[in-house]
Design an enzyme around this catalytic site. Structure first.
Site, PDB file in Angstrom:
ATOM      1  N   ASP A  14       0.847  -1.201   0.000  1.00 36.83           N
ATOM      2  CA  ASP A  14       0.000   0.000   0.000  1.00 36.83           C
ATOM      3  C   ASP A  14       0.884   1.254   0.000  1.00 36.83           C
ATOM      4  OD1 ASP A  14       0.831  -0.166   2.631  1.00 36.83           O
ATOM      5  OD2 ASP A  14      -1.185  -0.101   3.511  1.00 36.83           O
ATOM      6  N   SER A  15       2.213   1.044   0.020  1.00 34.21           N
ATOM      7  CA  SER A  15       3.156   2.144  -0.248  1.00 34.21           C
ATOM      8  C   SER A  15       2.851   2.766  -1.605  1.00 34.21           C
ATOM      9  CB  SER A  15       4.595   1.621  -0.231  1.00 34.21           C
ATOM     10  OG  SER A  15       4.733   0.489  -1.068  1.00 34.21           O
ATOM     11  N   ASP A  64      -0.990  -6.202  -0.158  1.00 31.80           N
ATOM     12  CA  ASP A  64      -1.311  -5.527   1.107  1.00 31.80           C
ATOM     13  C   ASP A  64      -2.813  -5.348   1.279  1.00 31.80           C
ATOM     14  OD1 ASP A  64       0.568  -4.850   3.020  1.00 31.80           O
ATOM     15  OD2 ASP A  64       1.302  -3.119   1.894  1.00 31.80           O
ATOM     16  N   LYS A  79      -1.063  -9.390   3.221  1.00 33.94           N
ATOM     17  CA  LYS A  79      -0.286  -8.866   4.360  1.00 33.94           C
ATOM     18  C   LYS A  79      -1.170  -7.916   5.161  1.00 33.94           C
ATOM     19  CE  LYS A  79       3.296  -5.884   3.789  1.00 33.94           C
ATOM     20  NZ  LYS A  79       2.831  -4.675   4.494  1.00 33.94           N
ATOM     21  N   GLU A  89      -1.361  -5.447   8.823  1.00 29.73           N
ATOM     22  CA  GLU A  89      -0.562  -4.741   9.827  1.00 29.73           C
ATOM     23  C   GLU A  89      -1.237  -4.832  11.189  1.00 29.73           C
ATOM     24  OE1 GLU A  89       0.150  -0.700   8.635  1.00 29.73           O
ATOM     25  OE2 GLU A  89       0.950  -1.286   6.688  1.00 29.73           O
ATOM     26  N   GLU A 137       9.196  -4.076  10.409  1.00 30.41           N
ATOM     27  CA  GLU A 137       9.639  -2.809   9.814  1.00 30.41           C
ATOM     28  C   GLU A 137      10.157  -1.870  10.907  1.00 30.41           C
ATOM     29  OE1 GLU A 137       6.891  -0.990   7.076  1.00 30.41           O
ATOM     30  OE2 GLU A 137       8.065   0.859   6.959  1.00 30.41           O
TER      31      GLU A 137
END
Ligand code: KIV
Length: 264
Positions: A45-46, A84, A112, A114, A181
């Site tokens: 999602d960067s 993501d 993925k 978070e 991270e």
């Protein structure tokens, strides 16, 4: 490149073989990465920051990630492709299943998410329904407004202990990769040694099983900001293929990330 699966990564972890990975967002770069034998790709999602020019990842939608997942899969049929789950696409296990279905149907092999132990039920539900999960801990960018900025996580003892517990709980719930991270190297080493599943690091030192970089950082072309732990691999040769190959070699040999690109 031979097809890469979660079993491949498990075998590499057991053998102590380090591996590189990168974000990717389109078919051309995905193909270039696959030609250089990059085993793992992430549609991060960067993309909100490096493609859309936003200040953070929060505006990214499931449709955005699904679109770029289709593009990347078209260029790289054999990588292990992670996608993501964007901000607020997994507030409940049920909603997570809906979001994950869209990403898996777009061509992802794994999603993925978070977050820590609060995701245990979600990870269980996804894995029981055939969706492999990578659990992202440490600096989780979707929580930038809780953290008050993009800050290193796990520096104090209490936070560090919690992160170890979270990693173990998520592995127990079924997570097949853990991504760390921006955490101190000693903590990353402790978590990598405590887990049987592969751990991928970014800004976590050369002690994890794998490394990941945002591709724009690998080439030194990010529009906004270059994190201290990233390295411009294009600077030396000026050739993209050589830059990618150098990154992979340096990760596999443990040369990258060195002390200049590590958080103590
Ligand atoms: O979105 C992303 O690119 C990521 C990487 C920084 C790991 O989550």
């Amino acid at each position: 490149m031979k097809k890469v699966t979660t079993s491949t990564l498990m075998k590499w972890k057991q053998e102590g073989k380090k591996f590189a990975s990168s974000t990717a967002y389109d078919a051309s770069f995905a193909q270039l990465f696959e030609q250089q034998e990059m085993p793992v790709l992430l549609v991060g999602d960067s993309l909100g920051m490096v493609l859309q020019g936003k200040p953070d990842t929060l505006p990214v939608t499931v449709d955005d990630v699904a679109y770029h997942t289709r593009c990347v899969r078209a260029g790289s049929p054999n990588s292990l492709l992670m996608a993501d789950m964007p901000f607020m696409s997994y507030p409940t296990p049920e909603k997570a299943c809906e979001s994950a279905a869209a990403l898996m149907q777009a061509g992802a092999n794994m999603v993925k998410l978070e977050g820590g132990a609060w995701l245990v039920e979600t990870v269980k539900m996804l894995t029981e329904r055939a969706v492999p999960v990578c659990a992202h801990l440490g600096l989780t960018p979707q929580s930038v407004n809780i953290f008050g900025g993009f800050k290193v996580q796990g520096r104090d003892q209490e936070q560090a202990e919690q992160m170890v517990k979270d990693a173990l709980a998520l592995q127990h719930a079924g997570a097949q990769i853990v991504l760390l991270e921006c955490v101190p190297m000693a903590l990353a080493e402790r978590i990598t040694n405590a887990l049987t599943v592969p751990v991928i690091g970014i800004g976590a030192g050369n002690v994890t099983d794998g490394q990941i970089l945002v591709m724009h950082d690998m080439f030194g072309i990010a529009a906004n900001y270059m994190p201290k732990f990233s390295k411009n691999f294009l600077a030396e040769s000026g050739d993209m293929r050589q830059a990618v190959s150098q990154y992979i070699t340096d990760v596999e040999s443990g040369v990258f990330p060195g002390p200049d690109h590590t958080i103590a």
